[in-house]
Design a protein around this motif. Sequence first.
Motif, PDB file in Angstrom:
ATOM      1  N   SER A   1      29.666  15.409  55.950  1.00  0.00           N
ATOM      2  CA  SER A   1      29.270  14.544  54.587  1.00  0.00           C
ATOM      3  C   SER A   1      30.335  13.468  54.270  1.00  0.00           C
ATOM      4  O   SER A   1      31.635  13.927  54.284  1.00  0.00           O
ATOM      5  N   GLY A   2      29.800  12.362  54.059  1.00  0.00           N
ATOM      6  CA  GLY A   2      30.836  11.351  53.770  1.00  0.00           C
ATOM      7  C   GLY A   2      31.897  11.140  54.689  1.00  0.00           C
ATOM      8  O   GLY A   2      33.092  10.466  54.094  1.00  0.00           O
ATOM      9  N   GLY A   3      31.842  11.277  55.922  1.00  0.00           N
ATOM     10  CA  GLY A   3      32.775  11.021  56.652  1.00  0.00           C
ATOM     11  C   GLY A   3      33.652  12.135  57.038  1.00  0.00           C
ATOM     12  O   GLY A   3      34.716  12.070  57.745  1.00  0.00           O
ATOM     13  N   ARG A   4      33.469  13.218  56.109  1.00  0.00           N
ATOM     14  CA  ARG A   4      34.490  14.396  56.204  1.00  0.00           C
ATOM     15  C   ARG A   4      33.826  15.528  56.975  1.00  0.00           C
ATOM     16  O   ARG A   4      32.736  15.783  56.994  1.00  0.00           O
ATOM     17  N   VAL A   5      34.521  16.684  57.510  1.00  0.00           N
ATOM     18  CA  VAL A   5      33.844  17.658  58.439  1.00  0.00           C
ATOM     19  C   VAL A   5      34.563  18.810  57.876  1.00  0.00           C
ATOM     20  O   VAL A   5      35.969  19.045  57.997  1.00  0.00           O
ATOM     21  N   PHE A   6      33.656  19.777  57.458  1.00  0.00           N
ATOM     22  CA  PHE A   6      34.270  21.291  57.257  1.00  0.00           C
ATOM     23  C   PHE A   6      33.716  22.150  58.148  1.00  0.00           C
ATOM     24  O   PHE A   6      32.349  22.107  58.290  1.00  0.00           O
ATOM     25  N   SER A   7      34.649  23.226  58.500  1.00  0.00           N
ATOM     26  CA  SER A   7      34.104  24.148  59.336  1.00  0.00           C
ATOM     27  C   SER A   7      34.308  25.621  58.818  1.00  0.00           C
ATOM     28  O   SER A   7      35.495  25.961  58.442  1.00  0.00           O
ATOM     29  N   HIS A   8      33.292  26.606  58.621  1.00  0.00           N
ATOM     30  CA  HIS A   8      33.526  27.565  58.207  1.00  0.00           C
ATOM     31  C   HIS A   8      33.383  28.702  59.485  1.00  0.00           C
ATOM     32  O   HIS A   8      32.412  28.815  60.031  1.00  0.00           O
TER      33      HIS A   8
ATOM     34  N   LEU B 183      31.997  24.857  71.078  1.00  0.00           N
ATOM     35  CA  LEU B 183      33.464  24.342  70.714  1.00  0.00           C
ATOM     36  C   LEU B 183      33.214  23.090  69.777  1.00  0.00           C
ATOM     37  O   LEU B 183      34.368  22.926  69.017  1.00  0.00           O
ATOM     38  N   PRO B 184      32.247  22.380  69.345  1.00  0.00           N
ATOM     39  CA  PRO B 184      32.118  21.661  68.444  1.00  0.00           C
ATOM     40  C   PRO B 184      32.532  21.964  67.261  1.00  0.00           C
ATOM     41  O   PRO B 184      32.763  21.136  66.325  1.00  0.00           O
ATOM     42  N   LEU B 185      32.328  23.235  66.814  1.00  0.00           N
ATOM     43  CA  LEU B 185      32.468  23.714  65.781  1.00  0.00           C
ATOM     44  C   LEU B 185      34.025  23.440  65.234  1.00  0.00           C
ATOM     45  O   LEU B 185      34.328  23.491  64.025  1.00  0.00           O
TER      46      LEU B 185
ATOM     47  N   GLU C 248      42.845  21.432  68.926  1.00  0.00           N
ATOM     48  CA  GLU C 248      41.816  20.540  68.573  1.00  0.00           C
ATOM     49  C   GLU C 248      42.145  19.584  67.618  1.00  0.00           C
ATOM     50  O   GLU C 248      41.224  19.025  67.061  1.00  0.00           O
ATOM     51  N   ALA C 249      43.258  19.754  67.165  1.00  0.00           N
ATOM     52  CA  ALA C 249      43.919  18.774  66.110  1.00  0.00           C
ATOM     53  C   ALA C 249      42.930  18.700  64.813  1.00  0.00           C
ATOM     54  O   ALA C 249      42.954  17.799  64.113  1.00  0.00           O
TER      55      ALA C 249
END
Length: 310
Positions: A198-205, A223-225, A264-265
């Motif tokens: 959302s809004g250019g930000r990415v959160f992974s749970h 892997l994309p997670l 994965e930085a």
Amino acid sequence: MRVKLWGTRGSLPAPPTPDTIKAKVRGLFYDFFDRGYREVSDIDRFLAQLPPDRVGGFGGNTLCVEVKTPEQQMIIDGGTGLRLLGYELMKGDCGKGEGEIHLFFTHFHWDHLSGLPFFVPLYIPGNIIHVYAVQPELPEVFQTLFQHPYFPVTLDTIEAHIKYHQLEPRKPIALLDTLITPYQLDHPQPCWGYQVESGGRVFSHCVDTEITRVSRQELGLDLPLYQNVDLMVLDAQYTLLESVEKVNWGHGSAEIGLEIAMREAVKRVIFVHHDPLASDEQIATVANRTRKVYEKELEISRRRGIETNP
């Protein structure tokens, strides 16, 4: 995007015992005077200098994560932390029977469900509760949970309107300004993590996972997670030694998770799902050890001329 953890324990709730609280308070008193403080006016300044494990600890409720964006709110998992979140939601539209909630489940083990029966917005007429999971048995789980003799309130008497949504693996769904994609984790029985954009930000749970797949090749379609992530919440129930002793238990260690995060930085990692037997002091020790491993690996990367996120 704002992420709030309402529960961070794994397996089952772990409230502190009276003896634990007494020992913590006694230690604070000793430390307060040892540092030369004497006045009531010194208390807030003293507390501000202390690490989390010395004051509030790492929590006793099981997993529940709230994700808010400018236009949308979602909840991941319904552990006992969901009860407290429910009280907070009741202060807004949910308290007026005008709330619409989006609740996503990773899987259906008890520590991720046990807050549901005490989630007050469920019992308010007019509220709409959307529930999501990759697993097809989601409606059956609700039917089982809300019935005698497990709970006195049956599903057919719940006054909010529950809408079930089955997700497709690795296929994103859009909720207003939010894109949510499920990816498979390494856990007994299917368990799915979520990447939220959302809004250019990415959160992974990424909870619950044993992190048995580490290399990019092993992770494959999942892997994309772990890629292009600003914030990742990751399972770290065990120490590295405990994870070796508890193979196939479905939970990881911070050291292994850190390897993926650095490769994965990932910009920031929060480790959760702490073992119920682990004290605040033990968790703090693991956190400090993980920090040292991170700093060592960061220094090695710098010497090799490899750019790594701080």
